[in-house]
Design an enzyme around this catalytic site. Structure first.
Site, PDB file in Angstrom:
ATOM      1  N   GLY A 282       0.811  -1.208   0.000  1.00 31.44           N
ATOM      2  CA  GLY A 282       0.000   0.000   0.000  1.00 31.44           C
ATOM      3  C   GLY A 282       0.849   1.265   0.000  1.00 31.44           C
ATOM      4  N   GLY A 322       1.618  -8.948   6.119  1.00 31.62           N
ATOM      5  CA  GLY A 322       1.961  -8.152   7.293  1.00 31.62           C
ATOM      6  C   GLY A 322       1.872  -6.673   6.956  1.00 31.62           C
ATOM      7  N   GLY A 323       1.444  -5.849   7.933  1.00 29.46           N
ATOM      8  CA  GLY A 323       1.328  -4.412   7.676  1.00 29.46           C
ATOM      9  C   GLY A 323       0.379  -4.167   6.521  1.00 29.46           C
ATOM     10  N   ASP A 324       0.855  -3.416   5.521  1.00 35.09           N
ATOM     11  CA  ASP A 324       0.048  -3.162   4.326  1.00 35.09           C
ATOM     12  C   ASP A 324       0.580  -3.933   3.128  1.00 35.09           C
ATOM     13  OD1 ASP A 324       2.393  -1.747   4.196  1.00 35.09           O
ATOM     14  OD2 ASP A 324       1.500   0.054   3.305  1.00 35.09           O
ATOM     15  N   GLU A 325       1.244  -5.055   3.382  1.00 39.43           N
ATOM     16  CA  GLU A 325       1.771  -5.904   2.315  1.00 39.43           C
ATOM     17  C   GLU A 325       0.837  -7.087   2.086  1.00 39.43           C
ATOM     18  OE1 GLU A 325       5.704  -7.037   3.418  1.00 39.43           O
ATOM     19  OE2 GLU A 325       6.601  -5.208   2.627  1.00 39.43           O
TER      20      GLU A 325
END
Length: 410
Positions: A282, A322-325
Site C-alpha cells: 500500500g 503483514g502491515g500493508d503488504e
C-alpha cells in the site's frame, strides 16, 4: 396393569449356562480379531521403521550410483529381519538394487501365502538426499511372526471353540433371543463408534430390565460423546482458522500463504505449468494511519483485502503478509501478461474512494511486483524475493504502478 420387565437374574436362571458359553465364544472371536489387528499394525510399523533404516543406509550408494554397495548395505540389514524382498529404485523408478531371501522350501512358501492374505503389502519410502528425493525403497515382509501367531494363538482359540461348540449349539436359539442379541447389538454400536466415530448411533430397547438400563446409560454416554465431538470439531476449526488467517482482514497469513505457495510450485514442477505471484504494497498507509487514526488504517486494509478478493479465480489465493503488504498467487498462469492484466485491474479498483468509520473518504493506491515461476525463480522463497524486488521497482517508478521481475538468468 403395568408390564413388568423380567430381571436379568430370572433370564440367567432360565438359560443356565447360556451366558457363560456365549461369553467364551464371543471373547475368543473378539480377542482373535484384536490380536490380528494389533499384529497387522505392528507388522506395518515394523516395515516402515525398517524401510527408513534401509533408505538411510542406501542413500549414499544411490547418490553415487554404486549398485554393489547398495546391494551389500541392504543385505546386511535384511538378512536379520522378517522380510522376503527389498528393492531399491532410482529417481527414474528404475530398479537399482534387489535383495531377495533365498527360497526356504514349502514351509516358507506357505508362510508367504498366509502373510499375503493377512498382512499389509510392501511399503515404499523415499530416499532423500539434501531434501531431494533421489530414489525409493520397497520392503516386503516375510510373515514368519504372523505364521507363529497363527499356529499358537489361533490354534488355541480354535481349541476353545471346539470345547464349547457342543453346549453352544444346543442353547444357541434361546441364548440369542434372551441375552446375546441385545448384547451383540450393543457391541455393534460400540464397534461402530470406535472404528467409524459414529456417535449418532443408538442401542435399541430390550425386554430385560438390566439390559435396558445398560442400553439407556450407553445411549446417554453417546449423547455426551457426540456433544463433546461436535464441540471439539468447532473449536479445532476455529483454532485452525485463527492460526492460518489474519484476524483483521480474514485473509490467509504469511505462514499459510508460503505453505500453499510451496505446494503449488511442487505441483507446477510436476505438471510443467507456471505459477504467477503478485506482491502488493500500500501507498500512503502510514500517513493515513498517523493522520486519521488506527481505525481508519484498519478500514483501509479491510477495503484493500476485499478488492483483492473480487477478481480472483477459484484456486487463486490472496494473503496479507503483514502491515500493508499483500500477495496473490495465481496457479496455472500461462504467461506473464495474464498476471499483468490482473495487476492492472487491481490498480484500477483502488481508484474508488474508501469510506472510513467516521463517514469520511480516502483514496489510496498500491504498488505491484509481478514474478512468474519458473521464469523468475525456482522456489517459493526466491519467487517471493523476486516479486518483492519488482514491487520496489514499481514504487520507484511512481505510486499506483506495476513492474515485472527480472529473469533469473538476467
Amino acid at each position: 396393569m403395568r408390564y413388568r420387565r423380567p430381571s436379568l437374574q430370572r433370564a440367567l436362571r432360565r438359560t443356565h449356562l447360556r451366558l457363560a458359553v456365549s461369553a467364551v465364544v464371543f471373547a475368543a472371536l473378539l480377542l482373535s480379531l484384536v490380536a490380528w489387528l494389533a499384529l497387522r499394525t505392528y507388522a506395518e510399523n515394523n516395515l516402515m521403521l525398517l524401510g527408513r533404516s534401509l533408505a538411510y543406509t542406501a542413500e549414499a550408494a544411490v547418490v553415487f550410483g554404486d549398485r554393489v554397495a547398495a546391494q551389500e548395505a541392504i543385505a546386511v540389514i535384511a538378512n536379520d529381519e522378517d522380510v522376503v524382498q527389498v528393492r531399491v529404485l532410482d529417481a527414474r523408478d528404475a530398479q537399482f538394487a534387489l535383495w531377495r531371501r533365498p527360497d526356504g522350501g514349502t514351509l516358507a512358501r506357505f508362510e508367504r501365502t498366509i502373510a499375503d492374505v493377512a498382512l499389509p503389502g510392501p511399503v515404499t519410502l523415499p530416499i532423500r538426499h539434501d531434501g531431494k528425493i533421489v530414489g525409493r525403497i520397497e520392503v516386503q515382509g516375510q510373515g514368519r511372526q504372523f505364521f507363529v501367531f497363527l499356529l499358537s494363538g489361533v490354534g488355541g482359540v480354535l481349541g476353545c471353540l471346539l470345547v464349547t461348540f457342543a453346549v453352544a449349539n444346543v442353547l444357541a436359539k434361546r441364548m440369542h433371543r434372551d441375552i446375546v442379541k441385545p448384547l451383540r447389538a450393543l457391541a455393534e454400536v460400540a464397534h461402530a463408534v470406535r472404528r467409524e466415530r459414529a456417535f449418532h448411533q443408538r442401542v435399541a430397547a430390550t425386554p430385560i430390565a438390566e439390559l435396558k438400563e445398560l442400553g439407556d446409560d450407553f445411549n446417554a454416554l453417546l449423547d455426551e460423546f457426540e456433544g463433546w465431538q461436535n464441540h471439539l470439531r468447532a473449536q479445532n476449526a476455529t483454532l485452525a482458522h485463527q492460526a492460518n488467517h489474519d484476524t483483521l482482514t480474514g485473509l490467509p497469513n504469511r505462514a499459510y500463504f508460503e505453505s500453499r505457495l510451496t505446494q503449488a510450485l511442487a505441483e507446477a514442477r510436476e505438471l510443467g505449468t507456471h505459477v504467477a505471484l503478485l506482491y502488493l504494497d500500500g501507498n500512503r498507509f502510514k500517513d493515513i494511519n498517523d493522520q486519521l487514526g488506527h481505525d481508519a488504517g484498519d478500514a483501509v486494509l479491510v477495503a484493500i483485502a476485499e478488492r483483492l478478493r473480487q477478481p480472483l479465480r477459484e484456486g487463486d489465493l490472496v494473503a496479507r503478509l503483514g502491515g500493508d503488504e499483500f500477495a496473490v498467487m495465481l496457479p496455472g498462469v500461462r504467461q506473464t501478461s495474464n498476471a499483468v492484466r490482473l495487476a492492472q485491474n487491481l490498480l484500477a479498483s483502488m481508484q474508488k474512494p474508501i469510506t472510513l468509520p467516521d463517514g469520511g473518504e480516502v483514496v489510496t493506491s498500491i504498488s505491484i511486483g509481478v514474478a512468474l515461476y519458473p521464469t523468475h525463480a525456482a522456489d517459493a522463497s526466491a519467487l517471493l524475493r523476486a516479486a518483492d524486488a519488482a514491487m520496489y521497482q514499481a514504487k520507484r517508478a511512481g505510486s499506483g504502478t506495476w513492474h515485472v521481475a527480472q529473469s533469473a538468468r538476467g
